[in-house]
Write a protein that holds these residues in place. Sequence first.
Motif, PDB file in Angstrom:
ATOM      1  N   ALA A 126      58.327  71.643  72.092  1.00 42.13           N
ATOM      2  CA  ALA A 126      57.494  71.824  70.900  1.00 42.13           C
ATOM      3  C   ALA A 126      58.348  71.779  69.638  1.00 42.13           C
ATOM      4  O   ALA A 126      57.982  71.144  68.636  1.00 42.13           O
ATOM      5  CB  ALA A 126      56.731  73.143  70.979  1.00 42.13           C
ATOM      6  N   VAL A 127      59.503  72.433  69.688  1.00 42.54           N
ATOM      7  CA  VAL A 127      60.420  72.418  68.541  1.00 42.54           C
ATOM      8  C   VAL A 127      60.971  71.012  68.314  1.00 42.54           C
ATOM      9  O   VAL A 127      61.073  70.544  67.172  1.00 42.54           O
ATOM     10  CB  VAL A 127      61.573  73.423  68.762  1.00 42.54           C
ATOM     11  N   ALA A 128      61.322  70.311  69.413  1.00 41.58           N
ATOM     12  CA  ALA A 128      61.850  68.947  69.293  1.00 41.58           C
ATOM     13  C   ALA A 128      60.810  68.014  68.672  1.00 41.58           C
ATOM     14  O   ALA A 128      61.139  67.175  67.820  1.00 41.58           O
ATOM     15  CB  ALA A 128      62.273  68.433  70.665  1.00 41.58           C
ATOM     16  N   LEU A 129      59.554  68.151  69.092  1.00 46.21           N
ATOM     17  CA  LEU A 129      58.493  67.315  68.536  1.00 46.21           C
ATOM     18  C   LEU A 129      58.278  67.636  67.058  1.00 46.21           C
ATOM     19  O   LEU A 129      58.123  66.718  66.235  1.00 46.21           O
ATOM     20  CB  LEU A 129      57.194  67.533  69.317  1.00 46.21           C
ATOM     21  N   ALA A 130      58.276  68.916  66.726  1.00 39.46           N
ATOM     22  CA  ALA A 130      58.106  69.314  65.330  1.00 39.46           C
ATOM     23  C   ALA A 130      59.245  68.761  64.472  1.00 39.46           C
ATOM     24  O   ALA A 130      59.021  68.298  63.342  1.00 39.46           O
ATOM     25  CB  ALA A 130      58.045  70.837  65.216  1.00 39.46           C
ATOM     26  N   ALA A 131      60.465  68.784  65.012  1.00 40.36           N
ATOM     27  CA  ALA A 131      61.617  68.247  64.279  1.00 40.36           C
ATOM     28  C   ALA A 131      61.485  66.742  64.067  1.00 40.36           C
ATOM     29  O   ALA A 131      61.790  66.220  62.990  1.00 40.36           O
ATOM     30  CB  ALA A 131      62.905  68.562  65.031  1.00 40.36           C
ATOM     31  N   ALA A 132      61.014  66.047  65.107  1.00 44.77           N
ATOM     32  CA  ALA A 132      60.813  64.598  65.000  1.00 44.77           C
ATOM     33  C   ALA A 132      59.776  64.286  63.927  1.00 44.77           C
ATOM     34  O   ALA A 132      59.968  63.375  63.100  1.00 44.77           O
ATOM     35  CB  ALA A 132      60.380  64.023  66.342  1.00 44.77           C
ATOM     36  N   TYR A 137      58.266  62.281  58.688  1.00 45.63           N
ATOM     37  CA  TYR A 137      57.500  62.408  57.449  1.00 45.63           C
ATOM     38  C   TYR A 137      58.426  62.448  56.234  1.00 45.63           C
ATOM     39  O   TYR A 137      58.123  61.872  55.182  1.00 45.63           O
ATOM     40  CB  TYR A 137      56.631  63.663  57.488  1.00 45.63           C
ATOM     41  N   GLY A 138      59.562  63.136  56.394  1.00 44.01           N
ATOM     42  CA  GLY A 138      60.500  63.226  55.282  1.00 44.01           C
ATOM     43  C   GLY A 138      61.058  61.873  54.882  1.00 44.01           C
ATOM     44  O   GLY A 138      61.279  61.599  53.694  1.00 44.01           O
ATOM     45  N   ARG A 139      61.289  61.003  55.866  1.00 39.96           N
ATOM     46  CA  ARG A 139      61.846  59.677  55.599  1.00 39.96           C
ATOM     47  C   ARG A 139      60.780  58.662  55.204  1.00 39.96           C
ATOM     48  O   ARG A 139      61.036  57.788  54.362  1.00 39.96           O
ATOM     49  CB  ARG A 139      62.589  59.180  56.837  1.00 39.96           C
ATOM     50  N   TRP A 158      58.046  56.219  68.811  1.00 37.20           N
ATOM     51  CA  TRP A 158      58.315  56.313  70.249  1.00 37.20           C
ATOM     52  C   TRP A 158      59.060  57.601  70.605  1.00 37.20           C
ATOM     53  O   TRP A 158      58.861  58.154  71.690  1.00 37.20           O
ATOM     54  CB  TRP A 158      59.094  55.087  70.717  1.00 37.20           C
ATOM     55  N   LEU A 159      59.890  58.085  69.697  1.00 38.64           N
ATOM     56  CA  LEU A 159      60.552  59.368  69.942  1.00 38.64           C
ATOM     57  C   LEU A 159      59.520  60.490  69.992  1.00 38.64           C
ATOM     58  O   LEU A 159      59.562  61.353  70.874  1.00 38.64           O
ATOM     59  CB  LEU A 159      61.573  59.643  68.833  1.00 38.64           C
TER      60      LEU A 159
END
Length: 279
Positions: A126-132, A137-139, A158-159
């Motif tokens: 869940a944390v990894a998905l939120a980070a992705a 979104y930031g980029r 895809w990530l």
Amino acid sequence: MTETSETSETSAAQVRPNAAPGSRFVWSKVPEVTAYFWIIKVLCTTVGETAADLLNEKLGLGLTGVSLLMSLLLAVVLIVQFRTRAYRAGVYWLAVALISVVGTLISDNLTDNFGVPLETSTAVFAVALAAAFFVWYGREGTLSIHSIDTVSREVYYWLAVLFTFALGTAAGDLVAEKMALGYWFSAVLFCLAIAAVALAHFALGLNAVLSFWIAYILTRPLGASIGDYLSQPAGGGGLGLGTVITSVLFLAVILGLVVYLSVTRRDVARPEPLTPSEG
């Protein structure tokens, strides 16, 4: 769910204000979100669950060996996907099916080989998905799948998809097995959760992109629960069809739908014009 409001924004911006006459079109690398999309997605998640179990049982390579083999195959298919200039149903859905298997195997490896509790793996994914999503979104300034028209956006996409499958596998196993709710009840529970998201989107105006990704995540444990219910022995809470029959059945339906979409192109997203300066 179908990114209705996002589609409206896209449609309204089909001709950008600064678009010059003769501007070329950029085609999204992913399909339009239709009923076909959700049906094939759930089928792929089911196959991901049953095929992972089948390969682990039949190939004799062990969980690690099967994981390496399927990851290599996925890498090859993703290279083909990235080299295409537009959405191709066969390549795209093959990548989704393989990433479903790999996501399942990643979760299974953490649980079976490394003894990571399902609660922990669910939280980590869940944390990894939120980070992705945060970096994406930031980029790029958007998480909409209607805008997957650059290499960087496709990488983020895809990530995120990989993490949704791994998260869905861990969360599905946590609900069905760790919480002892059973496969059938878990499937109903996730169906109700998806229905709640749809209601929030269509009736209460929940953001289209947010609705889409929540539903996308929830279809993974839904498909996994369905796959386990059909394939697992009756004594273990399933129907006892086995992984072979279940996998072949669902793969046949996926193949039929993908061939149909390849011929009719009913799920090809409308292009957005791109000015020469943007190209």
